[in-house]
Design a protein around this motif. Structure first.
Motif, PDB file in Angstrom:
ATOM      1  N   ALA A  47      -5.176  27.549   1.020  1.00 51.98           N
ATOM      2  CA  ALA A  47      -3.915  28.214   1.340  1.00 51.98           C
ATOM      3  C   ALA A  47      -4.028  29.708   1.060  1.00 51.98           C
ATOM      4  O   ALA A  47      -3.605  30.542   1.865  1.00 51.98           O
TER       5      ALA A  47
ATOM      6  N   ARG B 233      -0.888   7.863  -0.072  1.00 52.12           N
ATOM      7  CA  ARG B 233      -1.357   8.737  -1.129  1.00 52.12           C
ATOM      8  C   ARG B 233      -0.482   9.968  -1.308  1.00 52.12           C
ATOM      9  O   ARG B 233      -0.199  10.402  -2.409  1.00 52.12           O
ATOM     10  N   SER B 234      -0.122  10.596  -0.204  1.00 48.45           N
ATOM     11  CA  SER B 234       0.643  11.833  -0.319  1.00 48.45           C
ATOM     12  C   SER B 234       1.828  11.727   0.616  1.00 48.45           C
ATOM     13  O   SER B 234       1.679  11.813   1.816  1.00 48.45           O
ATOM     14  N   PRO B 235       2.981  11.540   0.072  1.00 48.81           N
ATOM     15  CA  PRO B 235       4.154  11.297   0.898  1.00 48.81           C
ATOM     16  C   PRO B 235       4.508  12.480   1.792  1.00 48.81           C
ATOM     17  O   PRO B 235       5.194  12.333   2.767  1.00 48.81           O
ATOM     18  N   THR B 236       4.032  13.658   1.468  1.00 45.31           N
ATOM     19  CA  THR B 236       4.452  14.837   2.224  1.00 45.31           C
ATOM     20  C   THR B 236       3.372  15.322   3.185  1.00 45.31           C
ATOM     21  O   THR B 236       3.200  16.499   3.387  1.00 45.31           O
TER      22      THR B 236
ATOM     23  N   ARG C 120       0.850  -1.188   0.000  1.00 49.02           N
ATOM     24  CA  ARG C 120       0.000   0.000   0.000  1.00 49.02           C
ATOM     25  C   ARG C 120       0.878   1.227   0.000  1.00 49.02           C
ATOM     26  O   ARG C 120       1.700   1.432   0.880  1.00 49.02           O
TER      27      ARG C 120
ATOM     28  N   TYR D   3       2.025  28.520  -5.230  1.00 51.74           N
ATOM     29  CA  TYR D   3       1.100  27.745  -4.407  1.00 51.74           C
ATOM     30  C   TYR D   3      -0.382  27.991  -4.659  1.00 51.74           C
ATOM     31  O   TYR D   3      -1.208  27.146  -4.354  1.00 51.74           O
TER      32      TYR D   3
ATOM     33  N   GLN E 156       1.290  23.224   7.334  1.00 45.12           N
ATOM     34  CA  GLN E 156       1.331  24.140   6.202  1.00 45.12           C
ATOM     35  C   GLN E 156       0.424  25.353   6.380  1.00 45.12           C
ATOM     36  O   GLN E 156       0.816  26.477   6.101  1.00 45.12           O
TER      37      GLN E 156
ATOM     38  N   LYS F  42      -0.729  15.585   4.679  1.00 45.61           N
ATOM     39  CA  LYS F  42      -2.009  15.859   4.052  1.00 45.61           C
ATOM     40  C   LYS F  42      -1.889  17.064   3.127  1.00 45.61           C
ATOM     41  O   LYS F  42      -1.414  18.126   3.542  1.00 45.61           O
ATOM     42  N   PRO F  43      -2.288  16.912   1.864  1.00 35.82           N
ATOM     43  CA  PRO F  43      -2.160  18.047   0.959  1.00 35.82           C
ATOM     44  C   PRO F  43      -3.148  19.149   1.333  1.00 35.82           C
ATOM     45  O   PRO F  43      -4.140  18.899   1.991  1.00 35.82           O
ATOM     46  N   MET F  44      -2.872  20.331   0.893  1.00 38.86           N
ATOM     47  CA  MET F  44      -3.719  21.454   1.236  1.00 38.86           C
ATOM     48  C   MET F  44      -4.253  22.071  -0.042  1.00 38.86           C
ATOM     49  O   MET F  44      -3.505  22.308  -0.987  1.00 38.86           O
ATOM     50  N   LEU F  45      -5.556  22.334  -0.066  1.00 42.50           N
ATOM     51  CA  LEU F  45      -6.136  22.952  -1.245  1.00 42.50           C
ATOM     52  C   LEU F  45      -5.490  24.310  -1.493  1.00 42.50           C
ATOM     53  O   LEU F  45      -5.277  25.081  -0.564  1.00 42.50           O
ATOM     54  N   ALA F  46      -5.207  24.589  -2.774  1.00 43.68           N
ATOM     55  CA  ALA F  46      -4.591  25.863  -3.113  1.00 43.68           C
ATOM     56  C   ALA F  46      -5.483  27.022  -2.678  1.00 43.68           C
ATOM     57  O   ALA F  46      -5.018  28.036  -2.166  1.00 43.68           O
TER      58      ALA F  46
ATOM     59  N   VAL G 110       6.010  20.715   0.481  1.00 44.77           N
ATOM     60  CA  VAL G 110       5.399  20.646  -0.852  1.00 44.77           C
ATOM     61  C   VAL G 110       6.367  20.085  -1.897  1.00 44.77           C
ATOM     62  O   VAL G 110       6.058  19.148  -2.615  1.00 44.77           O
TER      63      VAL G 110
END
Lengths: 369, 478
Positions: A52, A40-43, A37, A366, A210, A45-49, A312
């Motif tokens: 941000a 999903r995002s190695p860095t 498995r 960003y 972030q 939880k991603p943040m919506l542009a 990011v």
């Protein structure tokens, strides 16, 4: 002797425990990676542009409101002290305030100063608080901060939202106008404290990821810009007028500059009451420890960008980070000499240009995906 | 404060007869009678300030004086005994099961139409029937994951279903917030009761959404899709995203590439697995539905049909809560489940049926006429209160487009004590429980009790000046 051997035994067993633990942790990692498995995002939880961007503007408008409140309040209080000393100063002083906020070319701004009665202060206070045409009025700044917050309520803490929302409604309450007339101090103070409370609440309730970094970045960029404008405008003004001013008058003016940057106490402790223009400028630009100085803010903004960039795109150097990093070293190794005469103007312009470039680099990296 | 309280000749939730509360209301009644009017007012103000500072608001369209409003909160709680609730629960579960089977059938084999249980023309003429969904398989064959069903009580206290909201029902955030505010301002009222908690709704919703992810990843990316901050239910969208810990996105935050849906993040595009959408079908995808929609995501339907993205609720559920299809729900229950309906419908005349239409036209002055495509209390005629001109206009509309109208006898909703100025008066209420339909059915105990705050009014919608109450379902007394 026996105690010592016990001790070594104990140490050994702790060591073993430790080794076993590490091993079991490693095993866990292995078992995870063997399940095939892929996270999903190695860095993180991603943040919506968009989120941000709203974080950024919420923070900037909040900081701006604080500065506007402080600048107007300081001028108000200073003019009360100056009243007897220099009655003709009123209009010029308010002109300066409008210039700091880039409102001096607005017809509405001009109109405020032209009327001949003595209530210029009250009019400017009202204009800077409730006027909706004035893009820098407190009500506009707080409305924009709140609109941004409202669109990202799920990404900020409930406490942050409630602090900001309560402040907003206090300015819209039925008796707000009356309160401003009775005591402008009270209203401006409430906005300043509200902004500081918001920062404290943010620091202690929002995870320092972030989103929080964007708050920091925006706050410090705004503060750098405002501080540059205050120094620039005030120094221009005082350079033109200084020869005609008496010492007490001059001191009041310099104190007002420091107060506008919320730095009077810090300065006093550093320079034991010696109000020398060059020192004031050097302090506001270069002091390492005071959180209101340009150098401090640039450094914080840089580390915020670095934090964002690391989560990011850890492999690349961020353009905004580069700009702020260079500016930071420039300030770090600057000499007070550079601030004499027209040098000050040049330095301030450079700082402002750099921060503006950094802001648009952030926008490109960003917000525009 | 209960002085001069009258029954108005309808079912009263609190009182059996004048001055005599039902047993489950007795402790609340005692406490409220001991509270002075000024003490009660103080609590009400406290509640209002809490709502305002926390920004628990909704937006009213076409209102010049500020768009954000507090949803009026009435402090007297509505109490549902556990036995009554069990019946409601069973009835709702039966109903949502049938509605889901119906959606699947209508978009696949259409047995129910072939066997003429429901006239096919009624379905094909439904504005919310989506041809695009024919033979599209949705995850777990579930269409309506979230349903808000409006219940009312007739004058004998029987619960009746007034309508099902199977598209994007709203209001559940107020259920949770009302409870929180109630605990804050009137904590003593809870003393002698064991009230069932409502707080696990967001958790249950999240579980329900997780089941929809196609690939069983540990942590599917789930988002709540909102039209934006100017939508009337924006507070709720943001509330649910916050409570579930997922992103709240607008259409412009999403993009479809190669039939997959991505969201735009600071680090570039990220794949999305499940969308809890709070945008109507019409606006979902400009390439498929309304081309002028700027709220939607171009290409979303393609990704949906490929099975690359799950939507809750599914596209096309509007066919099940069309007001002209509603009269056939009891028949659906019999057809799919071979059961008798546990909760009854309100008797309804379908204007598209000749016989019914003639009856409606003759009895306009005693019926409520509703447009089948409107909600929120818009497009209604309250026959007994309307003027002759208004009735004539509706008669014209009905004849012109009978499919668009149904009519029901005026049901006198039950009443409940509400604070009016400094005392209590009876005001009409309904009840909207929220049902989550996944591998398990989860019905939040209680739901939103809406109050028609105007004296004598039967319309409880927030857009028409309605308020709401905290609703308590009591734990079984063992």
């Amino acid at each position: 002797m026996s105690t010592q051997s016990d001790n070594t035994e104990a140490k050994k067993s702790i060591k073993q425990d430790w080794a076993m633990q590490t091993q079991s942790v490693q095993n866990q990692f292995q078992s995870i990676s063997f399940q095939g498995r892929i996270p999903r995002s190695p860095t993180g939880k991603p943040m919506l542009a968009r989120v941000a961007e709203s974080m950024y503007w919420m923070s900037r408008y909040m900081e701006r409101a604080e500065h506007v409140a402080r600048i107007v309040l300081v001028n108000f209080n200073m003019l009360m002290d100056l009243g007897e000393l220099a009655p003709a100063m009123q209009e010029k002083q308010w002109q300066g305030v409008l210039r700091i906020l880039r409102l001096d070319n607005l017809p509405e701004g001009q109109a405020l100063l032209c009327a001949s009665d003595r209530n210029v202060g009250q009019r400017v206070a009202d204009f800077m608080t409730f006027n909706t045409i004035n893009r820098n009025s407190l009500i506009n700044c707080l409305t924009k901060a709140r609109e941004n917050a409202r669109s990202i309520r799920e990404s900020i803490s409930a406490e942050m939202w409630e602090t900001l929302n309560t402040l907003y409604w206090s300015l819209l309450s039925d008796d707000a106008k009356q309160r401003l007339e009775e005591s402008p101090q009270q209203i401006f103070q409430s906005v300043m404290m509200g902004s500081l409370l918001f920062q404290g609440v943010s620091d202690q309730t929002l995870p320092h990821g972030q989103g929080w970094q964007f708050l920091q970045l925006a706050k410090y960029l705004e503060r750098v810009d405002m501080t540059c404008r205050i120094i620039d405008t005030k120094f221009d003004f005082l350079r033109a007028e200084e020869s005609t001013m008496e010492t007490p008058l001059r001191n009041i003016q310099w104190m007002a500059v420091l107060r506008s940057c919320s730095s009077i106490e810090a300065y006093r402790r550093r320079h034991v009451g010696d109000l020398d223009p060059q020192r004031v400028a050097a302090f506001l630009i270069l002091d390492k420890e005071s959180p209101r100085t340009i150098r401090y803010c640039v450094k914080e903004a840089q580390s915020a960008v670095a934090g964002i960039a690391a989560s990011v795109h850890p492999q690349e150097i961020d353009p905004a980070e580069r700009i702020l990093g260079r500016l930071n070293s420039q300030l770090e190794f600057a000499e007070t000499r550079e601030f004499s005469g027209m040098g000050l103007k040049y330095v301030l312009r450079q700082i402002q240009e750099n921060t503006a470039e950094a802001a648009s680099a952030i926008q490109r990296s960003y917000f525009l995906h | 404060m209960f002085k001069n309280y009258v029954a108005n000749g309808v079912f009263d939730e609190m009182f059996m007869e004048e001055g005599k509360p039902r047993p489950h209301y007795e402790p609340v009644f005692r406490q409220l009678t001991n509270l002075s009017s000024s003490a009660f007012q103080r609590r009400r103000r406290m509640a209002d300030i809490t709502f305002r500072n926390q920004g628990i608001t909704f937006t009213v369209y076409k209102d010049a004086s500020g768009v954000e409003r507090i949803f009026p909160f009435d402090l007297v709680p509505r109490i549902v005994p556990s036995a009554e609730w069990k019946l409601i629960e069973r009835g709702l579960e039966q109903r949502i099961t049938a509605l889901n089977l119906f959606c699947k059938d209508v978009y696949h084999q259409q047995h129910i139409l072939r066997e003429k249980v429901i006239p096919p023309e009624m379905i094909y003429s439904a504005r919310m029937f989506r041809r695009e969904m024919i033979h599209v398989n949705v995850p777990n064959d579930i269409y309506i994951h979230v349903c808000g069903t409006d219940l009312i009580r007739d004058k004998d206290g029987n619960y009746l279903v007034l309508e099902d909201n199977g598209r994007t029902p709203s209001g559940v955030s107020y259920v949770l917030e009302n409870r929180a505010v109630m605990k804050r301002v009137l904590p003593n009222l809870f003393d002698t009761y064991t009230v069932r908690a409502v707080e696990d709704y967001p958790f249950n919703l999240l579980q329900c959404l997780k089941e929809l992810a196609r690939h069983p990843v540990d942590d599917p990316t789930i988002v709540v899709l909102t039209p934006g901050i100017y939508n009337s239910a924006y507070f709720e969208h943001s509330f649910l995203a916050r409570q579930m810990g997922v992103e709240l996105v607008e259409g412009k935050d999403l993009i479809v590439d190669n039939s997959r849906v991505y969201m735009r993040t600071t680090a570039g595009l990220r794949l999305v697995d499940v969308i809890y959408r709070r945008i109507d079908d019409d606006f979902l995808d400009p390439l498929c539905f309304r081309p002028d929609s700027i709220l939607g995501i171009p290409g979303l339907m393609n990704a949906y049909r490929c099975g690359n993205i799950a939507l809750a609720n599914a596209v096309g559920t509007g066919v099940a809560d069309d007001k002209a299809v509603y009269p056939y729900v009891p028949a659906m229950i019999k057809f799919y489940l071979q059961q008798e309906p546990i909760l009854n419908n309100v008797p309804t005349y379908v204007c598209a049926v000749d016989e019914d239409r003639n009856y409606v036209l003759e009895h306009l002055d005693e019926l409520v006429v509703k447009s089948t495509n409107e909600s929120g209390g818009y497009g209604m005629l309250m026959g007994h209160q309307a003027s002759a001109d208004e009735r004539a206009e509706f008669a014209r509309k009905i004849i012109h487009d009978p499919r668009n109208f149904i009519a029901q006898p005026v049901i006198q909703l039950s009443q409940h004590p509400s604070l009016v100025e400094d005392h209590f008066e009876g005001r009409r209420v309904d009840l909207r429980p929220y049902i989550l339909y996944g591998k398990n059915v989860a019905i939040t105990p209680g739901g939103l009790t809406r109050v028609a705050l105007q004296e004598g009014s039967l319309i409880v919608n927030s857009s028409q000046g309605g308020g709401s109450k905290d609703t308590w379902v009591l734990e079984d007394a063992h």
